[in-house]
Design an enzyme around this catalytic site. Structure first.
Site, PDB file in Angstrom:
ATOM      1  N   GLU A 168       0.809  -1.228   0.000  1.00  0.00           N
ATOM      2  CA  GLU A 168       0.000   0.000   0.000  1.00  0.00           C
ATOM      3  C   GLU A 168       0.837   1.271   0.000  1.00  0.00           C
ATOM      4  OE1 GLU A 168      -2.756  -0.242   3.280  1.00  0.00           O
ATOM      5  OE2 GLU A 168      -3.775  -1.995   2.471  1.00  0.00           O
ATOM      6  N   GLU A 350      -5.297  -8.659   0.776  1.00  0.00           N
ATOM      7  CA  GLU A 350      -5.976  -8.297   2.031  1.00  0.00           C
ATOM      8  C   GLU A 350      -7.444  -8.025   1.750  1.00  0.00           C
ATOM      9  OE1 GLU A 350      -4.417  -5.008   4.338  1.00  0.00           O
ATOM     10  OE2 GLU A 350      -2.366  -5.712   4.048  1.00  0.00           O
TER      11      GLU A 350
HETATM   12  O1  IFM Z   1      -4.084  -3.033   9.189  1.00  0.00           O
HETATM   13  C1  IFM Z   1      -4.068  -2.552   7.881  1.00  0.00           C
HETATM   14  C2  IFM Z   1      -2.881  -3.117   7.128  1.00  0.00           C
HETATM   15  O2  IFM Z   1      -1.682  -2.843   7.759  1.00  0.00           O
HETATM   16  C3  IFM Z   1      -2.830  -2.546   5.738  1.00  0.00           C
HETATM   17  N1  IFM Z   1      -4.091  -2.655   5.065  1.00  0.00           N
HETATM   18  C4  IFM Z   1      -5.279  -2.268   5.773  1.00  0.00           C
HETATM   19  C5  IFM Z   1      -5.325  -2.907   7.136  1.00  0.00           C
HETATM   20  C6  IFM Z   1      -6.587  -2.477   7.886  1.00  0.00           C
HETATM   21  O3  IFM Z   1      -6.596  -1.092   8.074  1.00  0.00           O
END
Ligand code: IFM
Length: 453
Positions: A168, A350
């Site tokens: 990210e 994710e």
């Molecule tokens: O916890 C975070 C993660 O570190 C990166 N993506 C989003 C998740 C939830 O906010």
């Protein structure tokens, strides 16, 4: 259950994801250096309740038990990140073998349990020494990242076959460098744009390093992406949604897959322009083996007069983060990314939800909202595959409740509950749902989804 009629290819990978600073703890052990998140957490007022990742879930010591829970869950793959300050406490220079030893043990433990390691090289824990020397807004940090990558891949590249360079970059660049809500806490848009460019550049260099040091391994990058929908059909709202799409999605997708920053944003001076050197865009757009997609919600955007405004859809369900639950957004996102950018493969690296979980009198954690979230989003992935998106795997965020950055421990994303005072692990109902879902897949021959497009 929406997933009951959701086909997946037989070799589809079912996983769960985590990140070093959010779970490891052991912040002062075995020669680990200071990271920007250690410094940020120690700064009063930055993180809720003054929480930090100093102890977190103590995964550093408890990983064998956690791998056993992964095994019981039936995971095909585990996504974790490597803490740069464990490997190079000063960011560059002398490699700390004890730091590498930890990941060596973890990888062996995973493989011994038939779980494929997916290693992320950078999930925001920059060594503080590099931040002090200029941080990501400085090109030197990108060079340091390539050296760090080489040190890690030389040690683990014989066993880790899937590498993710960055997690990210939008979040790290903007929330950490422009909005000041994440480490390192800067508040300059120019820094954010420069940081984003150097994250992308270092990604391109790392792709080369990994392919050279670990031939045959698969390399990708993980972006946080979300479809932007106009709040109405007016031209103004549509333009506002397109701008948000540009800043959040295309600012990263375009250079990676097309070798150019989005012209509409550059022309409108929507953002400060990045400072480029010859060859940067070729480096950034070096072919990758897969794209990692993190998705949690969609944007609904109106024209707020002085810029785009995010709208809250009152009739929708929202998670504990205030994020709208909208599974079709994941379906449309995956199909759109596949159509517009043709990545060779996609992993949903994710997806998940925070809810206010509690352990009740029967000792269990009942989290029907999370189970429904996972069920409907996994069904959306199946529809995207049927519509032609080359999605090869899905990782739940997250395996464990963990340190949710500026929110500290107040948000629980895990399918395993952590009782923070004792660090006891309590699988939630969603864990058992995911376990049964994965085991049913493994037993039932899966018809290959046929593109309907
Ligand atoms: O916890 C975070 C993660 O570190 C990166 N993506 C989003 C998740 C939830 O906010």
């Amino acid at each position: 259950m929406p997933t009951e009629n959701s086909p997946f290819p037989p070799d589809f990978i079912w996983g769960a994801a985590t990140a070093s600073y959010q779970i490891e703890g052991a912040a002062h052990e075995d020669g680990r250096g200071e990271s920007v998140w250690d410094r940020f957490c120690a700064t009063p007022g930055k993180v809720r309740n003054g929480d930090s990742g100093e102890r977190a879930c103590d995964f550093y010591h408890r990983y064998p038990d956690d791998v056993a829970l992964m095994r019981e869950l039936g995971l095909d793959a585990f996504r974790f990140s490597i803490a740069w300050p464990r490997i190079l406490p000063e960011g560059r220079g002398k490699v700390n073998q004890k730091g590498l030893d930890f990941y060596d043990r973890l990888v062996d433990e995973l493989l011994a349990h038939d779980i494929e390691p997916f290693a992320t090289l950078f999930h925001w824990d920059t060594p503080q020494a590099l931040e002090d020397a200029g941080g990501w807004p400085s090109r030197a940090t990108a060079e340091a990242f390539a050296e760090y990558t080489e040190a890690v891949v030389r040690r683990l590249g014989d066993r880790v076959r899937h590498w993710i360079t960055h997690n990210e970059p939008w979040v790290h660049a903007w929330i950490g460098h422009s909005w000041g809500q994440h480490a390192p806490g800067r508040t300059s848009e120019a820094d954010a744009v420069a940081a984003a460019h150097h994250l992308l550049l270092s990604h391109g260099w790392a792709v080369d390093v990994i392919h050279a040091s670990a031939p045959g391994s698969q390399v990708g990058i993980t972006l946080n992406l979300a479809q932007a929908y106009p709040a109405s059909e007016t031209a103004e709202d549509e333009a506002a949604a397109w701008q948000v799409d540009g800043e959040a999605n295309r600012w990263f997708l375009d250079p990676l897959f097309r070798g150019a920053y989005p012209a509409d944003l550059l022309e409108r001076n929507a953002l400060v322009s990045p400072v480029l050197q010859d060859g940067d865009l070729e480096t950034i757009s070096a072919p990758i083996d897969f794209l990692g997609v993190n998705n949690y919600f969609r944007f609904v955007v109106s024209n707020g007069g002085d810029g785009p405004r995010m709208e809250r859809v009152a009739e929708s369900q929202h998670t504990d983060m205030g994020w709208e639950v909208y599974p079709d957004g994941l379906h449309q996102l995956l199909v759109r990314v596949a159509r517009d950018y043709s990545p060779r493969e996609i992993y949903v690296t994710e997806n998940g939800a925070a809810f206010g979980d509690v352990r009740v009198h029967d000792g269990h954690v009942h989290d029907p909202e999370r189970t429904a979230y996972l069920d409907t989003h996994i069904a959306a992935v199946s529809r995207a595959i049927a519509d032609g998106a080359p999605v090869k795997g899905y990782f739940v965020w997250s395996l464990l409740d963990n340190f949710e950055w500026a929110h500290g421990y107040s948000k629980r994303f895990g399918i395993i509950f952590i009782d923070y005072p004792t660090l006891e692990r309590v699988p939630k109902d969603s864990y058992y749902w995911y376990r049964d879902f994965i085991s049913t897949r493994a037993r039932t021959p899966q018809p290959s989804p046929i593109a309907t497009g």
